[in-house]
Structures are given as C-alpha cells and as structure tokens.
Design a protein around this motif. Structure first.
Motif, mmCIF file in Angstrom:
data_model
loop_
_atom_site.group_PDB
_atom_site.id
_atom_site.type_symbol
_atom_site.label_atom_id
_atom_site.label_comp_id
_atom_site.label_asym_id
_atom_site.label_seq_id
_atom_site.Cartn_x
_atom_site.Cartn_y
_atom_site.Cartn_z
ATOM 1 N N SER A 1 -7.095 4.095 7.106
ATOM 2 C CA SER A 1 -7.069 5.144 6.068
ATOM 3 C C SER A 1 -7.564 4.613 4.727
ATOM 4 C CB SER A 1 -5.654 5.699 5.912
ATOM 5 O OG SER A 1 -4.856 4.747 5.259
ATOM 6 N N LEU A 2 -7.486 3.303 4.548
ATOM 7 C CA LEU A 2 -7.905 2.730 3.254
ATOM 8 C C LEU A 2 -9.394 2.478 3.176
ATOM 9 C CD1 LEU A 2 -5.610 -0.201 2.093
ATOM 10 C CD2 LEU A 2 -5.883 2.050 1.080
ATOM 11 N N ASN B 1 -0.405 -5.706 -7.620
ATOM 12 C CA ASN B 1 0.248 -6.003 -6.334
ATOM 13 C C ASN B 1 0.476 -4.740 -5.507
ATOM 14 O OD1 ASN B 1 2.174 -4.813 -7.871
ATOM 15 N ND2 ASN B 1 3.649 -6.497 -7.793
ATOM 16 N N LEU B 2 -0.132 -3.623 -5.955
ATOM 17 C CA LEU B 2 0.085 -2.367 -5.237
ATOM 18 C C LEU B 2 -1.192 -1.532 -5.268
ATOM 19 C CD1 LEU B 2 2.146 -0.264 -4.036
ATOM 20 C CD2 LEU B 2 2.583 0.448 -6.390
ATOM 21 N N PHE B 3 -1.592 -1.038 -4.088
ATOM 22 C CA PHE B 3 -2.722 -0.104 -4.033
ATOM 23 C C PHE B 3 -2.152 1.293 -3.797
ATOM 24 C CE2 PHE B 3 -6.473 -2.969 -2.444
ATOM 25 C CZ PHE B 3 -6.340 -3.739 -3.596
ATOM 26 N N LEU B 4 -2.604 2.234 -4.615
ATOM 27 C CA LEU B 4 -2.124 3.611 -4.482
ATOM 28 C C LEU B 4 -3.253 4.473 -3.949
ATOM 29 C CD1 LEU B 4 -0.434 3.861 -7.996
ATOM 30 C CD2 LEU B 4 0.720 3.512 -5.806
ATOM 31 N N ILE C 1 0.858 -1.185 0.000
ATOM 32 C CA ILE C 1 0.000 0.000 0.000
ATOM 33 C C ILE C 1 0.896 1.238 0.000
ATOM 34 C CG2 ILE C 1 -1.680 1.305 1.387
ATOM 35 C CD1 ILE C 1 -2.510 -1.668 2.334
ATOM 36 N N ARG C 2 0.612 2.145 -0.916
ATOM 37 C CA ARG C 2 1.430 3.368 -0.962
ATOM 38 C C ARG C 2 0.518 4.590 -0.917
ATOM 39 N NH1 ARG C 2 5.339 3.640 -5.942
ATOM 40 N NH2 ARG C 2 6.075 1.717 -5.005
ATOM 41 N N HIS C 3 0.796 5.475 0.021
ATOM 42 C CA HIS C 3 0.068 6.743 0.079
ATOM 43 C C HIS C 3 0.834 7.748 -0.774
ATOM 44 C CE1 HIS C 3 -1.420 4.586 3.625
ATOM 45 N NE2 HIS C 3 -2.549 5.175 3.305
ATOM 46 N N ALA D 1 -2.394 -0.951 -9.065
ATOM 47 C CA ALA D 1 -1.177 -0.814 -9.861
ATOM 48 C C ALA D 1 -0.337 -2.078 -9.860
ATOM 49 C CB ALA D 1 -0.363 0.355 -9.333
ATOM 50 N N VAL D 2 0.574 -2.101 -10.821
ATOM 51 C CA VAL D 2 1.483 -3.238 -10.961
ATOM 52 C C VAL D 2 2.899 -2.699 -10.784
ATOM 53 C CG1 VAL D 2 2.240 -5.086 -12.493
ATOM 54 C CG2 VAL D 2 -0.119 -4.213 -12.655
ATOM 55 N N SER D 3 3.533 -3.171 -9.723
ATOM 56 C CA SER D 3 4.873 -2.671 -9.455
ATOM 57 C C SER D 3 5.861 -3.815 -9.631
ATOM 58 C CB SER D 3 4.883 -2.132 -8.031
ATOM 59 O OG SER D 3 6.122 -2.239 -7.460
ATOM 60 N N SER D 4 7.016 -3.492 -10.175
ATOM 61 C CA SER D 4 8.055 -4.515 -10.276
ATOM 62 C C SER D 4 9.347 -3.867 -9.819
ATOM 63 C CB SER D 4 8.179 -5.006 -11.717
ATOM 64 O OG SER D 4 8.582 -3.922 -12.523
#
Ligand SMILES: Nc1ncnc2c1ncn2[C@@H]1O[C@H](COP(=O)(O)OP(=O)(O)OP(=O)(O)O)[C@@H](O)[C@H]1O
Length: 380
Positions: free
Chosen positions: A294-295, A346-349, A279-281, A303-306
C-alpha cells in the motif's frame, strides 16, 4: 497610515475594493493596545477568503513586521501542499497576490485528505493544538512575566464548507479561537452565506468581537464579479509538483511537467531502514500483510512521533515512496526535506494525497514508481 495597497486599486493582479481596504486597515490599525488582532476569515466557497487574507497579511506585515497564519483549509492551503493544517510565520510582503507560494510552516499536521469531512474531530484537534502553540509562542498577555517575547497578530484562513457539518466545524473553531475580528465575506447568492451577526455565540457576549462583513469583490461600472471558478484538483496537483520541484536547486532547468517527471525519476532517493519507521494509515485500515504494497508509489507525510505526542505527531514534510526493498529492509524515499530534519522522522503517515497522475504518465518516461520488481517477494 497610508497603505501601499490603496482602496479600489488593482494590486498586482487582484482588485482591492474600497470596502476590503477599509476592513483590512481597520483590523491592522484600529487596535492600539495589546493583544494584536486575531482575524478569522470565513465565507462561502470561492468567495475570496484566500485573496482577502493575502491582502490582510500584507497590511498587517506593514504594521507588525511578522504575522502568524493559521491555515485550516486542507483542500487549498495557502502555503503548503493539500492535506495539511499549518501555522506559518510570515515576515515578507507578497508582491503578487494572485500567485500562491510555498513556505515552510513553523508547525504542521498532516491530515491526509482534502476535506475535513473524513474525520472532523481529528481535524479540529489539530487546529486547536496549532492555535495553542501559537498562543504559547507568540501571544503574551502578561508583559511582565514574558518580557522579551514577541506578540504576533494572527490570521485564520478557513475552508468554504459552511453548511451542515462544515458549519458546525466552523462554529467549534470560532468558539475555541475567540477571534478579535471575524471577517465574513458574502457572495450574491445569499442562501450560501453564513448567518448574520455572531452566529457562533449562544449568549449575548459578542461585545468583545468585531464582526466585519464585506462583499466578495466586484469590479467596474457594471459591478461584474471578479471571482473565477477554480479547478481545485488541477491546483492541488500543481501544488504537489511545486513542492517536489524543491528537491532540485532552483537554477536547475525544470520548467515542464515532463522535465520534473524525468528529474524525479532519476533523483537518488534516501534509503530509510524499515526497522526505524512506524507506518500509520490515516483514514483506512490496511492488513499488515499489505502494508508495504500500500505504501509503494505513494505520497506519505514524514512525521515525528514521541510518547507524549503519539496522537499528534508533528509533520515535517512529504515524501514519495519510490520503492521498497523488503529483503534489504529499506524504503526509498524522495523528499525536499533537509537531511538534518529527516533524521528526526520516525513515522510515515499515509492518507489520500496521491502522486499527480500527470507525473506518472509522461510520454517516453517509464514511471519508476509503479514497477513490480521494487518489492521483494521473499518478505511475504
Ligand atoms: N479581489 C479579487 N481580485 C481578483 N481576483 C479575485 C478577487 N477575489 C477573488 N478572486 C478570484 O476568485 C477566485 C476565488 O477566490 P479565492 O481563492 O480567494 O476564494 P476562496 O473563498 O478562498 O475559495 P475557496 O473557498 O475555494 O478556498 C480566485 O481565482 C481568485 O483569484
């Protein structure tokens, strides 16, 4: 070549002045050689940039069949929900130029706010990356080496923030993209317009660029302006609702906000294991103990992060975090993104794009998002 969108005509609810028609035709048909035109459309707020870009898009489609569209206006994007910068390949003429429509971009980043003000350098990094992607995929300068690839013209639609830092951002974009055509739309309040000439260039190397200066549309013998002041925040909410409407088949009868609120509230969410998601703020820091609070009941970029793209995660769409069960280790998410694409996420923004209040306040519909019992206390 004759255009189906003739000069001085009212094309499907918009008025195309002769000057606009000539500008679009010259961009589309004057360049007979490769590469196809890169057009950069800029001007003050509410000057008609989006409307002109839609018209230009249709004209370019008539000649090229496919057109790339780089949308840098995070406040009122053309094809996506607010908060995104995107590159979309369009292959169909839009019959009604007054109605915006959602399209799935080829590539996009979730900036997470409706103005680049919050983080200009990240905003520019996203735009430059999308432009580089366009160049690699759709722009070939050496035919012999890249035979078989297609060359697409490009339209860059820009925000109306043209003063102060907004101006500097625009200059950086122009210097990076080096468009073949810069369309400047001027409004009658001259002090609000961009400077004349190739304002973004230091030297005298402006021979390569065509500067096309046009006026915002004025109609009838009284030269009355056709510009309508938009309710930006309402338009943004409508966009978000249209996006989540896509969770349901188009033949399902959902025509009102109330119906959409009910449908979303009873829609079975995806279960996403917390363990596989980072999770990225985006624009603020949240203490780790508060991350899940907060989510809850928010909109997130999926999102897809590598390892290679940690700073630049491609986004595949948006989701509503409908609830969180920290005991089971599961996030409940509603999204129209198809499961085959979701598998890669694999990532929530989390940014500042929020669920429209009107979806949360429908009479007779107890909002499922803001209940307290979806969070398990045991985790904390
Ligand atoms: N040629 C036109 N015919 C009819 N309506 C127009 C025309 N040009 C602009 N408008 C109307 O004026 C308003 C502003 O136009 P538009 O959204 O294209 O401006 P913009 O410069 O992209 O705005 P922003 O800077 O807020 O993104 C819209 O409601 C649009 O429908």
């Amino acid at each position: 070549m004759a255009s189906m969108f003739g000069p001085g005509s009212s094309t499907a609810n918009i008025y195309v002045p002769e000057e606009w028609s000539e500008a679009a035709n010259s961009i589309a048909y004057d360049s007979v050689t490769s590469p196809p035109p890169f057009s950069f459309v800029c001007g003050a707020k509410n000057s008609g940039k989006t409307t002109f870009s839609r018209h230009l898009l249709n004209i370019l489609l008539q000649r090229y069949g496919k057109v790339a569209y780089l949308d840098t206006d995070v406040g009122q994007p053309e094809f996506t929900v607010p908060g995104f910068v995107s590159l979309t390949v369009v292959d169909k003429i839009t019959p009604d130029l007054a109605i915006p429509c959602l399209k799935t971009p080829e590539r996009c980043f979730f900036f997470g706010d409706v103005s680049s003000k919050r983080d200009p350098s990240t905003y520019l990094k996203y735009i430059f990356t999308l432009f580089d992607y366009y160049r690699e995929e759709y722009c070939m300068f050496d035919k012999s080496e890249n035979a078989g690839r297609i060359e697409l013209p490009l339209i860059v639609n820009t925000p109306g923030w043209v003063k102060g830092i907004g101006y500097e951002i625009l200059v950086d974009m122009l210097r990076y993209i080096c468009p073949t055509h810069v369309v400047k739309i001027n409004i009658s309040a001259e002090s609000k317009n961009l400077p004349g000439g190739a304002f973004w260039l230091d030297g005298d190397c402006d021979g390569m660029v065509n500067i096309v200066e046009i006026k915002s549309a004025q109609q009838d013998n009284f030269n009355r302006s056709v510009l309508v002041q938009k309710d930006a925040s309402l338009l943004r909410d409508l966009r978000i609702m249209a996006y989540f409407r896509q969770c349901f088949p188009s033949d399902k009868p959902i025509t009102t906000i109330k119906e959409l609120a009910h449908a979303l509230a009873s829609h079975p969410p995806y279960e996403v294991p917390i363990s596989i998601i980072k999770i990225r703020h985006l624009h603020c820091q949240v203490p780790s103990t508060e991350t899940y609070y907060s989510l809850n009941a928010t909109i997130v970029g999926l999102a897809v992060s590598s390892e290679e793209s940690e700073d630049l995660p491609w986004c595949v769409g948006l989701g509503i975090v409908r609830g969180i069960d920290t005991f089971k280790g599961v996030l409940y998410v509603i999204t129209p993104v198809p499961p085959s694409t979701l598998e890669k996420v694999n990532l929530f923004l989390q940014g500042f794009i929020q669920i429209p209040t009107c979806l949360l306040q429908v009479k007779g519909c107890r909002s499922p998002y803001v209940t307290s019992n979806v969070l398990s206390d045991r985790f904390y």
